[in-house]
Design a protein around this motif. Structure first.
Motif, PDB file in Angstrom:
ATOM      1  N   LEU B  24      57.910 -32.351   1.917  1.00  0.00           N
ATOM      2  CA  LEU B  24      58.524 -33.658   1.666  1.00  0.00           C
ATOM      3  C   LEU B  24      59.986 -33.537   1.241  1.00  0.00           C
ATOM      4  O   LEU B  24      60.679 -34.543   1.099  1.00  0.00           O
ATOM      5  N   PHE B  79      56.333 -40.543  -0.927  1.00  0.00           N
ATOM      6  CA  PHE B  79      57.584 -40.126  -0.282  1.00  0.00           C
ATOM      7  C   PHE B  79      57.490 -40.235   1.239  1.00  0.00           C
ATOM      8  O   PHE B  79      58.038 -39.403   1.962  1.00  0.00           O
ATOM      9  N   GLU B  81      58.846 -42.038   3.368  1.00  0.00           N
ATOM     10  CA  GLU B  81      60.128 -42.154   4.095  1.00  0.00           C
ATOM     11  C   GLU B  81      60.764 -40.785   4.356  1.00  0.00           C
ATOM     12  O   GLU B  81      61.535 -40.620   5.283  1.00  0.00           O
ATOM     13  N   LYS B  82      60.407 -39.810   3.525  1.00  0.00           N
ATOM     14  CA  LYS B  82      61.004 -38.469   3.680  1.00  0.00           C
ATOM     15  C   LYS B  82      60.319 -37.660   4.774  1.00  0.00           C
ATOM     16  O   LYS B  82      60.891 -36.702   5.294  1.00  0.00           O
ATOM     17  N   ASN B  83      59.056 -37.965   5.050  1.00  0.00           N
ATOM     18  CA  ASN B  83      58.317 -37.225   6.092  1.00  0.00           C
ATOM     19  C   ASN B  83      57.219 -38.151   6.589  1.00  0.00           C
ATOM     20  O   ASN B  83      56.210 -38.369   5.904  1.00  0.00           O
TER      21      ASN B  83
END
Lengths: 213, 213
Positions: B24, B79, B81-83
């Protein structure tokens, strides 16, 4: 298109999905019987759909998903509008974390010894796999005693395993819990009043009563 | 507020979460060491946070969640949006079903025998729990052989266990898979070319290389 559930009403993992459908109020499905006693789950036509040769399998208009707990989560998400607490809303991150934690508790600390008690005392002799090994029975009972002592701490603070709502994490306990209860599990449960109360409450739900044979 | 992860870098279940944080791209966390060798996980101060007395535990600004796979899912959702592929987007119902199916496959058909191989051949003699029981080792190897034959069918049609993207379901295999590999697991894996390729690919990810000691 109607949902098709390949399974057997008498089989524990099929019961897990049937109880979930009942919780969701989904009655528009077809149960296609795969007879475990006749090894139908190992037939090439079924293996082409479910490579592990196990029950149950869900066919949602050509979309296939197996593993009972995964089917239950898929259904709870698909029909989330029908029951918003069986699995928390997925934009409620904190509830989702507690729910996944509770699902993992069931698999890590309950499923193995509860299934083991049933297998060792009932399935093994019934299917001719050999005599019950009392040392294994005692190992499972010790494990359940240790683990249910922690359930007691959790359930003294909240009504259900993931919080104050009944979720799939509670429901997942029913098929093997109910099979193992008369096979010495209930005696361990009865040592822990909050666990005993919880286990009785989850068995009394209409969804479960409708699903068990 | 920085995330706090109670765990031990050398411990397999902590590694599962560390690899997830690395996937992430989350580096802003504090690892608070709970030393298993000194039984720190059984200290009352830790038990007050984690009633099972096990590692790891995540503290996200006072919100606590435990069970490594649940922590990983919580982080992947937090998270997202990060992965966006580590866990499928939760509005993609079909991908979610395949993901949960793959997570269940890992726990049902890989975790028990892979952990068992490591425990029986390494942990048991190392911790003075007795000698390795070769009958148990062979039971785990037989189980892995049967199960990885089905993995081979699945992985001959798709790159990863939940489809063509690397997800948490693949990552979950790493900690115990890597421990058990030199202890006879790799020989079974090598019988199945698609499984062998997949197992090598998932180990080569930077996230894993950063997380293992």
């Amino acid at each position: 298109m109607v949902l098709k559930l390949y399974g057997m009403r008498e089989a524990t993992c099929t019961q897990r999905v049937l109880a979930t459908l009942a919780e969701l109020g989904v009655t528009d499905f077809e149960l296609i019987k795969i007879n475990l006693y006749e090894q139908e789950q190992k037939q090439p036509s079924y293996l082409a759909l479910q490579p592990w040769g196990k029950l149950p399998l869900l066919d949602d208009d050509g979309y296939l998903v197996y593993e009972s707990r995964a089917i239950c989560k898929y259904l709870a998400l698909k029909f989330h509008e029908k029951n918003k607490t069986l699995m928390p809303s997925l934009d409620d991150l904190k509830a989702y974390g507690q729910f996944e934690q509770a699902c993992s508790i069931e698999l890590s600390y309950f499923e193995v010894p509860a299934f083991g008690l049933w297998f060792e005392q009932f399935i093994k002799p019934m299917r001719g796999f050999g005599a019950t090994d009392e040392a294994i029975v005692n190992q499972h009972l010790t494990s359940l005693d240790t683990n249910l002592a922690v359930y007691e701490k959790i359930l003294s603070k909240q009504k259900y395993l993931a919080g104050d709502e009944f979720t799939l994490a509670d429901l997942y306990h029913l098929p093997h819990g109910v099979k193992a209860a008369p096979l010495k599990l209930q005696a361990v449960i009865d040592k822990y009043p909050h666990v005993a109360d919880w286990f009785q409450r989850i068995q009394e739900r209409d969804s479960w009563k409708q699903s068990v044979v």
